[in-house]
Scaffold this active site. Structure first.
Site, mmCIF file in Angstrom:
data_model
loop_
_atom_site.group_PDB
_atom_site.id
_atom_site.type_symbol
_atom_site.label_atom_id
_atom_site.label_comp_id
_atom_site.label_asym_id
_atom_site.label_seq_id
_atom_site.Cartn_x
_atom_site.Cartn_y
_atom_site.Cartn_z
ATOM 1 N N HIS A 1 0.870 -1.186 0.000
ATOM 2 C CA HIS A 1 0.000 0.000 0.000
ATOM 3 C C HIS A 1 0.901 1.227 0.000
ATOM 4 O O HIS A 1 1.690 1.441 0.927
ATOM 5 C CB HIS A 1 -0.914 0.018 1.224
ATOM 6 C CG HIS A 1 -1.857 1.184 1.229
ATOM 7 N ND1 HIS A 1 -3.118 1.122 0.691
ATOM 8 C CD2 HIS A 1 -1.704 2.456 1.695
ATOM 9 C CE1 HIS A 1 -3.711 2.295 0.827
ATOM 10 N NE2 HIS A 1 -2.879 3.127 1.438
ATOM 11 N N CYS A 2 0.785 2.033 -1.049
ATOM 12 C CA CYS A 2 1.659 3.186 -1.217
ATOM 13 C C CYS A 2 0.967 4.442 -0.692
ATOM 14 O O CYS A 2 -0.049 4.869 -1.248
ATOM 15 C CB CYS A 2 2.017 3.371 -2.692
ATOM 16 S SG CYS A 2 3.129 4.768 -2.982
ATOM 17 N N PRO A 3 1.487 5.051 0.373
ATOM 18 C CA PRO A 3 0.857 6.267 0.894
ATOM 19 C C PRO A 3 1.041 7.468 -0.024
ATOM 20 O O PRO A 3 0.265 8.430 0.052
ATOM 21 C CB PRO A 3 1.562 6.473 2.240
ATOM 22 C CG PRO A 3 2.882 5.808 2.082
ATOM 23 C CD PRO A 3 2.653 4.646 1.178
#
Length: 428
Positions: free
Chosen positions: A167-169
């Site tokens: 999950h890429c912020p």
């Protein structure tokens, strides 16, 4: 009015434009990433590229520097939106657990009353074959399904995602099967944009040194924007450039970030590795699968199905309900039999007996079977009928099949006087 799928979505995603675009719950970080791309490029166009327009007079090539910077920036932003605003490969949730895996263990649990309550059992892990090798897949309690191979549940978006990478912020979205290609292109393009801006700023400093500012210090003081942009691009390049190199390694070995960090020390064989060339073709050349979700479709209510063995699981509960009915039926049968063998006597004498018994408040209590047998014995010995009172226990009836039969001592004392013409009187 029927709701659409995106309106009843159980994940943590955010939807805009009527469910046409889906984002993660941390979508606001996307604006920070956009500003980190746009603001430096705007500064570059105003303070650097504008001064390079006439440095290449042939065919006005200086304008190409400005055009390339603008077009490249738009390309990076489009890749960022394709990464952030699309379904990364979310697997739709099931409305009930897989019924074909159900089994009931009747001896697994015992309740407070001593009855055994069957519990639902099904395997938490299964094995499937991938490229001739067994791979374990786990059951997801949230989505109520067995995750396909390389699928994982994202705790931030609260969804199971196919070929989950991470999950890429920075883009506010999960990276999975359907957006990994765009994510890699976004990261690598950002790295190239940093290199381009850094190179053009260095070129402008070189032109200044060749002109009126012969030393590096004087040239840097004349264009502080170039210095700031070069420092910014150098730092950013360590981040996006290192990320690009890391994902090139992952693609060449057909791994995901999640698999690399989790199974790094297991030394297990990678069953998905098909060779470096085929691995790159799998990421960049194979057509992206369509989404499993139609977020704009209307929600269809599904009729709840009862598992085939659920009736067995509810049988102990049915017994608890039949207990009360059997108790009432037993009381009615006993009362009916007593009424058949009894005759109503003088009501006044009966009331006096009741009053004396209440004043005494110490009647002898017998169990139902003992009182009935004692009553039959007295009838057979004396040939008379005994007045008997029956009272119900009001405080608690747990663990009893019928009420208590109470026979007053005074009634036995008057047995002889009643023998001639007496009657058997009962009180319910």
């Amino acid at each position: 009015m029927a709701k659409r799928v995106y309106q009843a979505w159980k994940g943590s995603n955010k939807f805009i434009f009527g469910g046409r675009f889906i984002f993660g719950p941390d979508v606001w970080s996307l604006f920070i990433t956009i500003s980190l791309v746009i603001i430096p490029v705007v500064i570059f166009c105003i303070f650097v590229a504008r001064h390079l327009l006439h440095k290449f007079p042939t065919y006005n090539a200086g304008y190409a520097i400005l055009v390339v910077a603008i077009v490249f920036t738009i390309y990076v932003l489009v890749l960022q939106m394709l990464t952030s605003a699309r379904d990364p490969g979310i697997i739709p949730r099931a409305s009930h657990p897989p019924e074909e895996e159900f089994s009931f263990d009747a001896t697994s649990r015992t309740d407070s009353t001593g009855r055994q309550t069957p519990s639902l059992q099904f395997p938490r892990v299964k094995e499937v074959m991938v490229n001739g090798m067994p791979v374990k897949i786990k059951y997801c309690d949230t989505c109520m399904l067995y995750r396909p191979p390389r699928c994982s549940h994202c705790s931030i978006c609260n969804n199971c995602v196919e070929r989950f990478d991470h999950h890429c912020p920075w883009v506010g979205q999960c990276i999975g099967l359907r957006n990994y290609r765009y994510f890699f292109l976004f990261v690598s393009s950002s790295a190239l944009l940093c290199i381009y801006v850094f190179a053009m700023c260095a070129l402008y400093i070189k032109f200044l040194m060749d002109g009126d500012y012969p030393t590096v210090w004087k040239a840097l003081r004349h264009s502080p924007a170039s210095v700031v942009l070069m420092i910014y691009c150098f730092i950013s390049l360590w981040f996006v450039g290192g990320l690009t190199g890391f994902h090139l390694y992952l693609i060449s070995t057909n791994q995901t970030t999640y698999e690399n960090f989790r199974y790094r020390t297991d030394r297990r064989r990678n069953v998905y590795d098909r060779g470096c060339l085929n691995n790159f073709m799998e990421v960049f050349c194979i057509k992206i699968k369509p989404s499993r979700n139609d977020f704009r479709a209307f929600v269809q209510e599904e009729i709840l199905r009862t598992p085939p063995n659920a009736a067995r699981a509810r049988e102990p509960e049915d017994d608890s309900g039949s207990y009360t009915r059997s108790k009432v039926e037993d009381d009615l049968d006993i009362g009916g039999d007593l009424l058949k063998i009894s005759q109503r006597r003088n009501i006044e004498e009966f009331d006096e007996e009741i009053g004396r018994r209440d004043n005494d408040r110490r009647p002898e209590t017998f169990l139902e079977s003992e009182s009935v047998s004692a009553m039959d014995k007295q009838i057979s010995n004396t040939g008379s009928e005994i007045p008997i009172t029956r009272t119900d226990a009001r405080n608690s009836s747990w663990g009893r099949r019928s009420s208590n039969w109470e026979i007053s001592p005074e009634i036995f004392a008057k047995n002889s006087s009643v023998a001639g013409s007496g009657s058997l009187t009962t009180e319910k």
